[in-house]
Write a protein that holds these residues in place. Structure first.
Motif, mmCIF file in Angstrom:
data_model
loop_
_atom_site.group_PDB
_atom_site.id
_atom_site.type_symbol
_atom_site.label_atom_id
_atom_site.label_comp_id
_atom_site.label_asym_id
_atom_site.label_seq_id
_atom_site.Cartn_x
_atom_site.Cartn_y
_atom_site.Cartn_z
ATOM 1 N N ASP A 170 0.832 -1.208 0.000
ATOM 2 C CA ASP A 170 0.000 0.000 0.000
ATOM 3 C C ASP A 170 0.868 1.261 0.000
ATOM 4 O O ASP A 170 0.786 2.119 0.874
ATOM 5 C CB ASP A 170 -1.000 -0.011 1.163
ATOM 6 C CG ASP A 170 -2.130 -1.006 0.939
ATOM 7 O OD1 ASP A 170 -2.179 -1.627 -0.145
ATOM 8 O OD2 ASP A 170 -2.952 -1.159 1.840
ATOM 9 N N ASN A 195 -3.108 -4.631 -0.885
ATOM 10 C CA ASN A 195 -4.411 -4.735 -1.534
ATOM 11 C C ASN A 195 -4.808 -3.453 -2.262
ATOM 12 O O ASN A 195 -5.672 -3.484 -3.132
ATOM 13 C CB ASN A 195 -5.500 -5.135 -0.522
ATOM 14 C CG ASN A 195 -5.668 -4.131 0.586
ATOM 15 O OD1 ASN A 195 -4.712 -3.764 1.251
ATOM 16 N ND2 ASN A 195 -6.890 -3.695 0.808
ATOM 17 N N HIS A 240 1.814 -8.373 2.762
ATOM 18 C CA HIS A 240 0.978 -7.237 3.155
ATOM 19 C C HIS A 240 0.044 -7.583 4.311
ATOM 20 O O HIS A 240 -0.138 -6.788 5.218
ATOM 21 C CB HIS A 240 0.170 -6.694 1.975
ATOM 22 C CG HIS A 240 -0.657 -5.505 2.344
ATOM 23 N ND1 HIS A 240 -0.097 -4.333 2.816
ATOM 24 C CD2 HIS A 240 -1.997 -5.310 2.343
ATOM 25 C CE1 HIS A 240 -1.072 -3.469 3.083
ATOM 26 N NE2 HIS A 240 -2.236 -4.034 2.797
ATOM 27 N N HIS A 277 -3.242 -8.970 3.746
ATOM 28 C CA HIS A 277 -4.622 -9.187 3.297
ATOM 29 C C HIS A 277 -4.835 -10.619 2.814
ATOM 30 O O HIS A 277 -5.972 -11.092 2.806
ATOM 31 C CB HIS A 277 -5.006 -8.175 2.211
ATOM 32 C CG HIS A 277 -4.237 -8.292 0.939
ATOM 33 N ND1 HIS A 277 -2.868 -8.082 0.873
ATOM 34 C CD2 HIS A 277 -4.637 -8.595 -0.318
ATOM 35 C CE1 HIS A 277 -2.473 -8.247 -0.375
ATOM 36 N NE2 HIS A 277 -3.528 -8.562 -1.127
ATOM 37 N N ASN A 326 -1.395 -13.844 6.933
ATOM 38 C CA ASN A 326 -1.260 -13.147 8.216
ATOM 39 C C ASN A 326 -1.224 -14.185 9.327
ATOM 40 O O ASN A 326 -1.130 -15.383 9.048
ATOM 41 C CB ASN A 326 -2.394 -12.123 8.400
ATOM 42 C CG ASN A 326 -3.759 -12.741 8.250
ATOM 43 O OD1 ASN A 326 -4.114 -13.680 8.963
ATOM 44 N ND2 ASN A 326 -4.534 -12.245 7.295
ATOM 45 N N HIS A 354 -1.277 -4.094 6.598
ATOM 46 C CA HIS A 354 -2.691 -4.168 6.217
ATOM 47 C C HIS A 354 -3.669 -3.729 7.306
ATOM 48 O O HIS A 354 -4.609 -3.019 7.022
ATOM 49 C CB HIS A 354 -3.045 -5.573 5.726
ATOM 50 C CG HIS A 354 -4.474 -5.712 5.282
ATOM 51 N ND1 HIS A 354 -4.986 -5.003 4.223
ATOM 52 C CD2 HIS A 354 -5.482 -6.485 5.745
ATOM 53 C CE1 HIS A 354 -6.260 -5.333 4.053
ATOM 54 N NE2 HIS A 354 -6.595 -6.221 4.962
#
Length: 180
Positions: free
Chosen positions: A36, A72, A104, A106, A109, A126
């Motif tokens: 991002d 994302n 990231h 999304h 995790n 994220h």
């Protein structure tokens, strides 16, 4: 190895400049960006000094120091203006026979990890909330967001140095730390 770990810039030139100053002042070896980079996304407010074009130009000056992954909110057009790769869903670096997975958050995790072994580390963003957690012999780290913190957290980033991971606020106060 001295690494600066940032996530969720979302095109904020203000916070990107601050973190680049920290990078320069502390002579970090690399910047790990957990996605991002440029776009704020439809669920987020505009961050302070939202300027994706100038943010891209500033990031490109450090292209040889950056290891990044896709978030994302990142798209093909973002890759067209950035001079370092951001399209991978994850990346792996190695430290003392341990894998450090960068992603990231999304897709992968703490609740949906990549194939990790005991002692491996996963760093992801994220969620915009700083976090350090050890689970099932693995370490999960989230430096939070430099530009759009959530759930009353502070603007923050991570530091990997001397076998420790620190989460710091933008004034470089330590918020959390763990030995790796």
């Amino acid at each position: 190895m001295k690494l600066l770990v940032i996530s969720d810039i979302h095109g904020s030139l203000f916070y990107l400049r601050k973190v680049i100053e920290i990078f320069e002042k502390n002579s970090y070896d690399k910047i790990l960006i957990l996605g991002d980079e440029l776009y704020h996304g439809p669920r987020n407010p505009l961050p302070k000094e939202y300027n994706p074009k100038e943010a891209a130009e500033l990031l490109n000056k450090y292209r040889n120091k950056i290891i990044a992954v896709r978030g994302n909110c990142d798209s093909e057009v973002d890759q067209m203006v950035l001079n370092f790769p951001i399209r991978a869903d994850y990346n792996i670096i190695f430290w003392e026979n341990k894998k450090i997975f960068m992603t990231h958050g999304h897709i992968y995790n703490i609740d949906a990890p990549l194939p990790m072994e005991d002692g491996d580390i996963m760093i992801y963003g994220h969620f915009h909330i700083p976090m350090i957690e050890k689970k099932d012999g693995k370490i999960f780290l989230n430096p939070g967001s430099i530009s759009l913190p959530k759930e009353n957290s502070l603007n923050s980033f991570g530091v990997f140095e001397d076998g420790k991971f620190y989460i710091k606020d933008m004034e470089e106060n330590i918020l959390m730390e763990t030995k790796l």
